[in-house]
Motif scaffolding. Structure first.
Motif, short mmCIF file in Angstrom:
data_model
loop_
_atom_site.label_atom_id
_atom_site.label_comp_id
_atom_site.label_asym_id
_atom_site.label_seq_id
_atom_site.Cartn_x
_atom_site.Cartn_y
_atom_site.Cartn_z
N VAL A 78 0.84 -1.20 0.00
CA VAL A 78 0.00 0.00 0.00
C VAL A 78 0.88 1.25 0.00
CG1 VAL A 78 -1.96 -1.13 1.09
CG2 VAL A 78 -0.19 -0.14 2.53
N PRO A 79 0.34 2.40 -0.39
CA PRO A 79 -1.06 2.71 -0.68
C PRO A 79 -1.47 2.30 -2.09
CG PRO A 79 0.23 4.70 -0.91
CD PRO A 79 1.19 3.62 -0.45
N VAL A 80 -2.78 2.09 -2.24
CA VAL A 80 -3.37 1.75 -3.53
C VAL A 80 -4.75 2.38 -3.62
CG1 VAL A 80 -2.17 -0.47 -3.80
CG2 VAL A 80 -4.40 -0.40 -2.65
N ILE A 81 -5.30 2.33 -4.83
CA ILE A 81 -6.70 2.68 -5.04
C ILE A 81 -7.43 1.38 -5.35
CG2 ILE A 81 -8.37 3.83 -6.56
CD1 ILE A 81 -6.19 5.94 -7.15
N LEU A 82 -8.54 1.14 -4.66
CA LEU A 82 -9.42 0.03 -5.02
C LEU A 82 -10.45 0.58 -6.00
CD1 LEU A 82 -10.28 -2.04 -1.83
CD2 LEU A 82 -8.54 -2.45 -3.54
N PHE A 83 -10.58 -0.09 -7.13
CA PHE A 83 -11.50 0.35 -8.20
C PHE A 83 -12.53 -0.74 -8.39
CE2 PHE A 83 -12.90 0.57 -12.58
CZ PHE A 83 -13.04 1.92 -12.81
N ASP A 84 -13.82 -0.40 -8.20
CA ASP A 84 -14.90 -1.36 -8.46
C ASP A 84 -15.14 -1.41 -9.95
OD1 ASP A 84 -17.59 -2.38 -8.95
OD2 ASP A 84 -17.80 -2.38 -6.78
N ASP A 85 -14.86 -2.55 -10.55
CA ASP A 85 -14.92 -2.69 -12.00
C ASP A 85 -16.32 -2.50 -12.58
OD1 ASP A 85 -13.08 -2.89 -14.00
OD2 ASP A 85 -12.83 -5.06 -13.87
N PHE A 86 -17.36 -2.72 -11.78
CA PHE A 86 -18.73 -2.60 -12.29
C PHE A 86 -19.34 -1.22 -12.05
CE2 PHE A 86 -18.54 -7.30 -11.53
CZ PHE A 86 -18.54 -7.65 -12.87
N THR A 87 -19.00 -0.57 -10.93
CA THR A 87 -19.61 0.72 -10.61
C THR A 87 -18.66 1.90 -10.83
OG1 THR A 87 -18.88 0.71 -8.30
CG2 THR A 87 -20.99 -0.40 -8.81
N THR A 88 -17.38 1.66 -10.96
CA THR A 88 -16.29 2.64 -11.05
C THR A 88 -16.08 3.42 -9.74
OG1 THR A 88 -17.48 4.54 -12.02
CG2 THR A 88 -16.61 2.87 -13.56
#
Length: 197
Positions: A78-88
């Motif tokens: 970390v650090p990172v960004i978590l990206f929801d592939d379906f909702t962005t």
């Protein structure tokens, strides 16, 4: 001064004094400034969550779904960004974690870009995820954002983080002015073809 625009650069009207003469912000493709990793090996094996342990995350509003005592395959780079592939939906994460689903992309900054700056700018992108499909590879990584130098990215990211902390405290106190401050803060970023007051 109006914002100078072309296909590769922007100059914001509002700027911190020390960066007033720092030149243009260069437009770059998101996929060129962020690298992604699939979360498959970090998926929790049991959804029987416990009250403490390693957080199990999602990128949507829930964010922390619960905690696990699993000790294998914890994501710690970390650090990172978590990206929801379906909702962005996107979340900044600076602590070790596991995830619930493969519908997440784990994003890291390439070439010493400031991850918090990139996240704040990405939150400005108007994107309507209407279809049920994976968006990062097919669409989102091909979008572009303007980037200043790394010191200016850091200054803006630090200022926005300080503002977020202050606004959270004001929101807890139910202060009527906190939304107006947050909205005004968005003027820190240049919008292509638009002047900022």
């Amino acid at each position: 001064m109006k914002i100078k625009t072309n296909k590769t650069a922007l100059i914001p009207k509002l700027r911190f004094p020390e960066f007033k003469n720092s030149g243009e912000w260069v437009v770059k493709r998101i996929g060129d400034i962020l690298e992604y990793e699939r979360p498959d090996k970090y998926i929790v094996t049991s959804e029987n969550y416990v009250s403490e342990g390693i957080p199990v995350l999602t990128a949507n509003k829930s964010f922390i779904l619960g905690y696990t005592n699993e000790i294998d395959n914890i994501y710690a780079n970390v650090p990172v960004i978590l990206f929801d592939d379906f909702t962005t939906d996107m979340k900044y994460v600076n602590f070790p974690f596991k995830v619930k689903s493969s519908a997440i992309k784990i994003l890291r900054a390439k070439n010493y870009h400031n991850l918090k700056f990139i996240l704040n700018y990405c939150h400005k992108i108007k994107f309507d995820a209407k279809e049920h499909k994976r968006y990062y590879i097919s669409v989102f990584q091909n979008l572009t954002i303007p980037l200043p130098t790394l010191p200016e990215q850091q200054k803006i990211a630090d200022s926005l983080s300080n503002l977020d902390e202050w606004l959270a405290a004001e929101e807890e106190k139910n202060s009527p002015c906190w939304r107006a401050y947050k909205k005004a803060c968005c003027k820190t970023f240049p919008a292509e073809g638009k002047s900022r007051a």
